[in-house]
Scaffold this active site. Structure first.
Site, short mmCIF file in Angstrom:
data_model
loop_
_atom_site.label_atom_id
_atom_site.label_comp_id
_atom_site.label_asym_id
_atom_site.label_seq_id
_atom_site.Cartn_x
_atom_site.Cartn_y
_atom_site.Cartn_z
N GLU A 182 37.39 51.87 33.61
CA GLU A 182 38.72 51.61 33.61
C GLU A 182 38.86 50.33 32.90
O GLU A 182 38.77 49.47 33.60
CB GLU A 182 39.34 51.78 34.84
CG GLU A 182 39.46 53.22 35.51
CD GLU A 182 40.38 54.26 34.64
OE1 GLU A 182 41.19 53.82 33.79
OE2 GLU A 182 40.02 55.39 34.86
N CYS B 114 47.18 46.25 33.36
CA CYS B 114 46.45 46.98 32.26
C CYS B 114 47.53 47.99 31.47
O CYS B 114 47.29 48.22 30.46
CB CYS B 114 45.46 47.48 32.65
SG CYS B 114 45.51 48.74 34.02
P1 NAD Z 1 36.78 41.16 34.83
O1 NAD Z 1 36.11 42.07 33.99
O2 NAD Z 1 36.46 39.81 34.64
O3 NAD Z 1 36.41 41.23 36.13
C1 NAD Z 1 36.41 42.84 36.99
C2 NAD Z 1 35.07 42.63 38.04
O4 NAD Z 1 33.79 42.54 37.25
C3 NAD Z 1 35.13 41.73 39.19
O5 NAD Z 1 34.77 42.29 40.34
C4 NAD Z 1 34.49 40.45 38.57
O6 NAD Z 1 33.67 39.69 39.55
C5 NAD Z 1 33.09 41.22 37.77
N1 NAD Z 1 32.62 40.59 36.78
C6 NAD Z 1 32.96 39.50 36.08
N2 NAD Z 1 31.93 39.00 35.47
C7 NAD Z 1 30.94 39.87 35.45
C8 NAD Z 1 29.62 40.08 34.89
N3 NAD Z 1 29.47 39.12 33.79
N4 NAD Z 1 28.81 40.87 35.34
C9 NAD Z 1 29.16 41.71 36.20
N5 NAD Z 1 30.36 41.92 36.65
C10 NAD Z 1 31.32 40.80 36.48
O7 NAD Z 1 38.16 41.63 35.00
P2 NAD Z 1 39.34 40.97 35.70
O8 NAD Z 1 39.70 39.56 34.68
O9 NAD Z 1 39.03 41.03 37.03
O10 NAD Z 1 40.62 42.09 35.53
C11 NAD Z 1 41.31 42.40 34.34
C12 NAD Z 1 40.89 42.99 33.44
O11 NAD Z 1 40.87 44.55 33.93
C13 NAD Z 1 41.93 43.59 32.12
O12 NAD Z 1 41.08 43.83 31.17
C14 NAD Z 1 42.48 44.86 32.75
O13 NAD Z 1 43.20 45.26 31.61
C15 NAD Z 1 41.76 45.45 33.41
N6 NAD Z 1 42.17 46.44 34.20
C16 NAD Z 1 42.09 47.77 33.95
C17 NAD Z 1 42.68 49.02 34.75
C18 NAD Z 1 42.53 50.14 34.53
O14 NAD Z 1 42.75 51.05 35.07
N7 NAD Z 1 42.07 50.57 33.18
C19 NAD Z 1 43.29 48.45 35.91
C20 NAD Z 1 43.31 47.00 36.13
C21 NAD Z 1 42.69 46.14 35.30
#
Ligand code: NAD
Length: 499
Positions: A265, A299
């Site tokens: 997602e 999102c």
């Molecule tokens: P992110 O991708 O930075 O982080 C998400 C998760 O991944 C966290 O647990 C983080 O610790 C982990 N992570 C970060 N860097 C990583 C790496 N290099 N390797 C592995 N894991 C890693 O996203 P965010 O900033 O926490 O959230 C915002 C994003 O989430 C936005 O793009 C938003 O659109 C998306 N989002 C999507 C939905 C959906 O249902 N489609 C819902 C909510 C948020």
């Protein structure tokens, strides 16, 4: 059991035991063997609200061992027995709503009423999937093989790793975990480091609900390190990730060797299309609601507001008026509409997106950042004259920055709306049924909401197309992400009537 409480946060809770500063593995509160830990910050004040340990690689593998052992018993339970445990968890989430909301507001920043709403929303997935677990029906297949009976049964896929973001610290976990657990799978949750305490409170309540040790685990650590281990683990059979497209791509790549089930997602860049027949005030108020939830860190946020040229100027006036009424401040205070952004980098990113748009010819209608009540706050901002060459068009701002663009006709607005790598959600505001049908069918998005800002909830399939993800969460298909279909052929049965 060892317990370490932050005096400030724990004194704000009716039940201080919901605030945990440990990982939760195999039913035990666990500190990091290597002594590494990370501070968790209240984004509204910049104060440290607690610390979490970073687990070592062996400890992450121990969570997989625990889940593997617990799976044997959990999958063997009847669906109605798993349902009862999940419903007990649901009841506890509801009963502790106020404390869960306080924890969420402190670590995430969203206003308390929004946090309460998220607890309700998150809990609703637990109830939905508790019941849905009883309906994982297989099929009887009319046989083409003489004297044979054919059919399918559904079986749990195995251990599921769930990696979740900070913007919805509770609901993004329950939407996955409840589906997986109802299907008979143990889960290993890796929450965002910014918002671990909601996940840990969920673990405390899962334990109280009688969810066995090893079924709901919360691991904490350096994100890339933890994810790499979980993706490389062959015993982890499903990976469900919500977060940015950048990290989603990385995890998909890392999961290739173990050929896991991957659900993603990812980001959104929602168009909000307003037809010429709309009342500009009604549409503008709806667009404000769709843009500024969770301070734009959503999102589903209306990122590109596309308004028919015949009502554009009136729409902008109403939008600006409504936006001016939004209050910005610490989410713990009353009457606050927008809390802080998650950290300073998010504020800097928002400012850069606004500067880029202005340099390329957009007009700043409102958004005076000198009024921001703290360094992590960004005042609601309105830009008009937004065009394709600007960052705001292509990147999720994840901030309270609204961009409006005028369009001339339906074909043009369809092209504009689809002009993005993302395909999560889109909004259409018009009462013309032919326009609705034409645009709705032509939009390359996983979800289209017509004349409604609210579109999500347990019964609907949530998810995107293009670079917004793979798979769907929620709805009657949400549980399929955690189920395998086993086909059986019972041969040599003698004469089988109806085969
Ligand atoms: P992110 O991708 O930075 O982080 C998400 C998760 O991944 C966290 O647990 C983080 O610790 C982990 N992570 C970060 N860097 C990583 C790496 N290099 N390797 C592995 N894991 C890693 O996203 P965010 O900033 O926490 O959230 C915002 C994003 O989430 C936005 O793009 C938003 O659109 C998306 N989002 C999507 C939905 C959906 O249902 N489609 C819902 C909510 C948020």
């Amino acid at each position: 059991m060892n317990m370490k409480l932050s005096r400030t946060l724990s004194t704000m809770l009716d039940d201080p035991r919901l605030f945990r500063q440990y990982a939760y593995v195999d039913g035990k509160w666990t500190h990091g063997d290597g002594g590494r830990e990370e501070a968790v910050i209240d984004p509204a004040t910049g104060e440290v609200i607690g610390h979490i340990p970073w687990l070592e690689a062996d400890q992450i593998r121990a969570a997989v061992d625990a889940a593997e052992a617990a799976f044997v018993h959990w999958r063997a339970l009847r669906a109605d027995e798993r349902c009862e445990r999940l419903l007990a968890w649901y009841d506890l989430l509801q009963a502790n709503r106020e404390d869960l909301a306080t924890i969420m507001t402190l670590e995430q920043g969203k206003p308390l009423p929004d946090a309460r709403g998220e607890v309700e929303y998150g809990a609703s997935f637990v109830r939905w999937f508790a019941e849905e677990g009883k309906r994982t029906f297989g099929e009887t297949i009319p046989s083409h093989i003489p004297n044979a009976a054919l059919g399918t049964i559904k079986e749990p896929v195995g251990i599921a790793a769930l990696i979740t973001p900070w913007n919805f610290p509770l609901a993004m976990i329950t939407r996955k975990a409840a589906a997986a657990m109802a299907a008979g799978c143990p889960v290993i949750v890796k929450p965002a480091g910014e918002t671990p305490f909601s996940a840990l409170a969920l673990a405390e309540l899962a334990e109280r609900a009688g969810i066995p040790a090893g079924i709901f685990n919360v691991v904490l650590g350096e994100p890339a390190e933890v994810s790499k281990i979980l993706c490389a683990e062959d015993r982890v059979k499903a990976l469900s990730f919500t977060g940015s497209t950048r990290v989603g791509r990385l995890l998909l790549e890392q999961s290739a060797n173990t050929v896991k089930r991957v659900s993603l997602e990812l980001g959104g860049n929602a168009p909000f299309i307003v037809g010429p027949d709309m009342d500009p005030k009604e549409a503008a108020f709806a667009a404000v609601a769709a843009k500024f939830q969770t301070a734009g860190q959503d999102c589903l946020a209306a990122d590109r507001i596309l308004v028919h040229e015949s009502i554009h100027d009136e729409f902008v006036e109403h939008f600006a008026e409504r936006m001016a009424a939004l209050t910005v401040g610490n989410g713990l205070e009353s009457e606050i509409d927008l809390g802080p952004l998650i950290h300073r980098q998010a504020v800097e990113k928002a400012a850069a997106i606004v500067d880029d748009a202005l340099a390329k010819g957009a007009t700043l209608v409102a958004g005076d950042q000198s009024l921001a009540p703290g360094e992590n706050f960004f005042m609601p901002t309105l830009l008009t004259g937004v065009t394709h060459d600007m960052k705001i068009w292509h990147e999720e701002s994840f901030a309270p920055v609204a961009g409006i663009t005028a369009y001339a006709n339906d074909d043009q607005v369809i092209e504009m709306a689809n002009d993005t790598e993302y395909g999560l959600a889109a909004y259409i505001y018009t009462h013309d049924i032919r326009r609705i049908w034409k645009i709705m069918r032509a939009l390359e998005f996983g979800m289209v909401s017509v004349n409604s800002v609210k579109m999500t909830g347990p019964p609907v399939p949530f998810g995107g197309v293009k670079h917004s993800g793979l798979g769907r969460e929620g709805g009657i298909t949400g549980i399929d992400e955690y189920l395998e279909t086993k086909y059986y052929c019972l041969g040599a049965l003698g004469s089988v009537s109806g085969s």
